[in-house]
Motif scaffolding. Structure first.
Motif, PDB file in Angstrom:
ATOM      1  N   ARG A  71      24.988  -0.116  14.794  1.00 56.45           N
ATOM      2  CA  ARG A  71      24.341   0.363  13.565  1.00 56.45           C
ATOM      3  C   ARG A  71      24.445   1.876  13.413  1.00 56.45           C
ATOM      4  O   ARG A  71      24.438   2.402  12.297  1.00 56.45           O
ATOM      5  CB  ARG A  71      22.881  -0.084  13.527  1.00 56.45           C
ATOM      6  CG  ARG A  71      21.969   0.556  14.565  1.00 56.45           C
ATOM      7  CD  ARG A  71      20.630  -0.164  14.640  1.00 56.45           C
ATOM      8  NE  ARG A  71      19.685   0.482  15.526  1.00 56.45           N
ATOM      9  CZ  ARG A  71      18.727   1.312  15.120  1.00 56.45           C
ATOM     10  NH1 ARG A  71      18.612   1.601  13.839  1.00 56.45           N
ATOM     11  NH2 ARG A  71      17.896   1.854  15.975  1.00 56.45           N
ATOM     12  N   TRP A  72      24.588   2.576  14.533  1.00 63.19           N
ATOM     13  CA  TRP A  72      24.697   4.036  14.462  1.00 63.19           C
ATOM     14  C   TRP A  72      26.098   4.500  14.094  1.00 63.19           C
ATOM     15  O   TRP A  72      26.307   5.686  13.858  1.00 63.19           O
ATOM     16  CB  TRP A  72      24.267   4.661  15.789  1.00 63.19           C
ATOM     17  CG  TRP A  72      22.827   4.470  16.085  1.00 63.19           C
ATOM     18  CD1 TRP A  72      22.278   3.634  17.029  1.00 63.19           C
ATOM     19  CD2 TRP A  72      21.729   5.091  15.427  1.00 63.19           C
ATOM     20  NE1 TRP A  72      20.903   3.706  16.990  1.00 63.19           N
ATOM     21  CE2 TRP A  72      20.548   4.597  16.009  1.00 63.19           C
ATOM     22  CE3 TRP A  72      21.619   6.024  14.391  1.00 63.19           C
ATOM     23  CZ2 TRP A  72      19.277   4.992  15.600  1.00 63.19           C
ATOM     24  CZ3 TRP A  72      20.362   6.431  13.987  1.00 63.19           C
ATOM     25  CH2 TRP A  72      19.213   5.923  14.584  1.00 63.19           C
ATOM     26  N   GLY A  92      21.394   4.887  11.048  1.00 63.92           N
ATOM     27  CA  GLY A  92      21.271   3.638  11.784  1.00 63.92           C
ATOM     28  C   GLY A  92      21.394   2.391  10.936  1.00 63.92           C
ATOM     29  O   GLY A  92      20.924   1.325  11.334  1.00 63.92           O
ATOM     30  N   ARG A  93      22.054   2.471   9.806  1.00 61.31           N
ATOM     31  CA  ARG A  93      22.250   1.289   8.961  1.00 61.31           C
ATOM     32  C   ARG A  93      23.385   1.565   7.985  1.00 61.31           C
ATOM     33  O   ARG A  93      23.756   2.719   7.746  1.00 61.31           O
ATOM     34  CB  ARG A  93      20.979   0.945   8.183  1.00 61.31           C
ATOM     35  CG  ARG A  93      20.539   2.017   7.197  1.00 61.31           C
ATOM     36  CD  ARG A  93      19.196   1.677   6.561  1.00 61.31           C
ATOM     37  NE  ARG A  93      18.790   2.660   5.577  1.00 61.31           N
ATOM     38  CZ  ARG A  93      18.197   3.805   5.862  1.00 61.31           C
ATOM     39  NH1 ARG A  93      17.950   4.119   7.122  1.00 61.31           N
ATOM     40  NH2 ARG A  93      17.849   4.648   4.914  1.00 61.31           N
ATOM     41  N   PHE A  94      23.935   0.494   7.429  1.00 67.61           N
ATOM     42  CA  PHE A  94      24.941   0.614   6.382  1.00 67.61           C
ATOM     43  C   PHE A  94      24.203   0.769   5.061  1.00 67.61           C
ATOM     44  O   PHE A  94      23.441  -0.098   4.653  1.00 67.61           O
ATOM     45  CB  PHE A  94      25.831  -0.634   6.349  1.00 67.61           C
ATOM     46  CG  PHE A  94      27.052  -0.473   5.479  1.00 67.61           C
ATOM     47  CD1 PHE A  94      28.257  -0.089   6.029  1.00 67.61           C
ATOM     48  CD2 PHE A  94      26.988  -0.699   4.104  1.00 67.61           C
ATOM     49  CE1 PHE A  94      29.399   0.058   5.240  1.00 67.61           C
ATOM     50  CE2 PHE A  94      28.106  -0.549   3.303  1.00 67.61           C
ATOM     51  CZ  PHE A  94      29.317  -0.173   3.866  1.00 67.61           C
ATOM     52  N   GLY A 122      27.360  11.691   5.813  1.00 67.17           N
ATOM     53  CA  GLY A 122      26.665  11.285   7.027  1.00 67.17           C
ATOM     54  C   GLY A 122      26.879   9.841   7.421  1.00 67.17           C
ATOM     55  O   GLY A 122      26.063   9.264   8.147  1.00 67.17           O
ATOM     56  N   GLY A 123      27.967   9.240   6.940  1.00 71.55           N
ATOM     57  CA  GLY A 123      28.213   7.846   7.277  1.00 71.55           C
ATOM     58  C   GLY A 123      29.592   7.393   6.850  1.00 71.55           C
ATOM     59  O   GLY A 123      30.295   8.079   6.099  1.00 71.55           O
ATOM     60  N   GLY A 130      18.006  12.266  12.247  1.00 72.50           N
ATOM     61  CA  GLY A 130      16.728  12.835  12.632  1.00 72.50           C
ATOM     62  C   GLY A 130      15.616  12.111  11.926  1.00 72.50           C
ATOM     63  O   GLY A 130      15.441  12.277  10.724  1.00 72.50           O
ATOM     64  N   SER A 131      14.895  11.273  12.652  1.00 75.97           N
ATOM     65  CA  SER A 131      13.772  10.549  12.060  1.00 75.97           C
ATOM     66  C   SER A 131      12.599  11.506  11.993  1.00 75.97           C
ATOM     67  O   SER A 131      11.961  11.796  13.000  1.00 75.97           O
ATOM     68  CB  SER A 131      13.420   9.322  12.902  1.00 75.97           C
ATOM     69  OG  SER A 131      14.537   8.470  13.010  1.00 75.97           O
TER      70      SER A 131
END
Length: 345
Positions: free
Chosen positions: A129-130, A136-138, A263-264, A330-331
């Protein structure tokens, strides 16, 4: 009250004064503090040799999967005289994609998605997922938004470009029939997006992260992540025409930049999938098979595609900037009463 004997999680001040989670989440090894996509492997327990191993294993897995499915299809077709794969002239750089061969090729490359996710988990202790994004997700909302903007543009481009550049588009073979169009259309629609995802997760995902992990300086890390995997991506296509080389590198670089700025991997997958899928879908109405010519002679016809890739990248960059798409991991723990950030994640 019993004492909590769990390992404390480190806390790192963020740039806005809030607190960012530490280096582990559950059993996963994650980077400390705000982290860009290409530096995500730099967790506290990072080892450089693992990145080297990933760089070696990705091409090996690609060769094994391609050989097994593509050449396996050729062997079966020739052994039983099924005619699934048109004959080729060795060394001429021309590959004829019949529906069966395109299906095998697409599925072989699509396997790079689970391979990349698995290697990241095995070598670096980070679940798949990372690799989708630093969140951490699509992010389906982001992907569908970009697809909605790019698909109409590429449909118009694909129709005009294919009509004016039939040989470069690979539609100079037998004319399409109703059945050939249907079969090729279905194969392309169902598997070309998976093929595009396979290349992106391997090249702009694990390879870019592996190369980006070699440098401590952020600028150098970004340069390695943007350039080296795309050089590998270009070389592996085996192109002879200079314009085809430029086109392939620009397309890969565009996907790399979009991955960094959003970022993805989602935006890169969308751009790659839209380009490949629509061009093949348009071709299915012109010819019963698509010819991919890697030799010299028609590369200059790719100039419009190069320009379109640059414009698409600039458009996504501006859109992401305007929508404040978060590109750092960064959560953030917000203080009580602070409004939720409206950024698209």
């Amino acid at each position: 009250m019993p004492r909590d004997h769990r390992r404390p999680r480190s806390s790192i001040p963020a740039t806005n004064g809030s607190v960012v989670d530490g280096d582990r989440e559950g059993s996963e090894s994650l980077p400390s503090g705000p982290t860009e996509y290409h530096r995500f492997l730099l967790a506290p327990d990072y080892r450089w040799w693992k990145a080297v191993l990933a760089i070696v294993l990705i091409p090996v897995a690609y060769v094994v999967s391609t050989f097994t499915l593509t050449w396996g299809l050729v062997f079966v077709s020739e052994s039983f005289d099924l005619g699934l794969v048109p004959p080729e002239t060795p060394g001429d750089g021309v590959v004829t994609m019949s529906p069966a061969r395109l299906l095998a090729s697409n599925l072989a490359i699509a396997l790079m998605v689970p391979v990349s996710l698995g290697l990241q988990r095995l070598l670096f202790g980070q679940s798949g997922r990372w690799m989708h994004s630093v969140h951490g997700r699509f992010r389906w909302k982001l992907a569908l938004t970009l697809a909605g903007a790019l698909v109409p543009v590429w449909i118009a481009y694909g129709i005009v470009w294919t009509t004016l550049n039939r040989e470069a588009a690979g539609v100079s073979g037998p004319p399409a029939t109703l059945m050939s169009t249907f079969v090729l259309f279905v194969v392309v629609l169902l598997t070309s997006p998976l093929q595009a995802a396979g290349e992106e997760y391997a090249a702009r995902g694990l390879l870019a992260r592996s190369f980006g992990s070699f440098a401590k300086q952020p600028a150098l890390a970004l340069l390695l992540a943007l350039l080296v995997p795309n050089l590998m991506f270009t070389v592996i296509h085996g192109l002879a025409d200079p314009w085809l080389v430029v086109y392939t590198f620009v397309a890969g670089f565009a996907c790399a930049v979009i991955t960094w700025r959003t970022g993805g991997i989602e935006g890169a997958v969308v751009l790659h999938a839209v380009n490949n899928t629509i061009l093949f879908l348009v071709a299915s109405f012109f010819s019963s098979e698509v010819t991919i010519d890697r030799s010299s002679g028609h590369g200059e016809a790719m100039v419009p595609g190069i320009i379109l890739m640059v414009l698409a990248t600039a458009g996504v960059w501006l859109w992401a900037q305007r929508r404040a798409v978060a590109r750092l991991r960064g959560s953030v723990r917000r203080p009580p009463g602070e409004p939720v950030n409206s950024r698209m994640h």
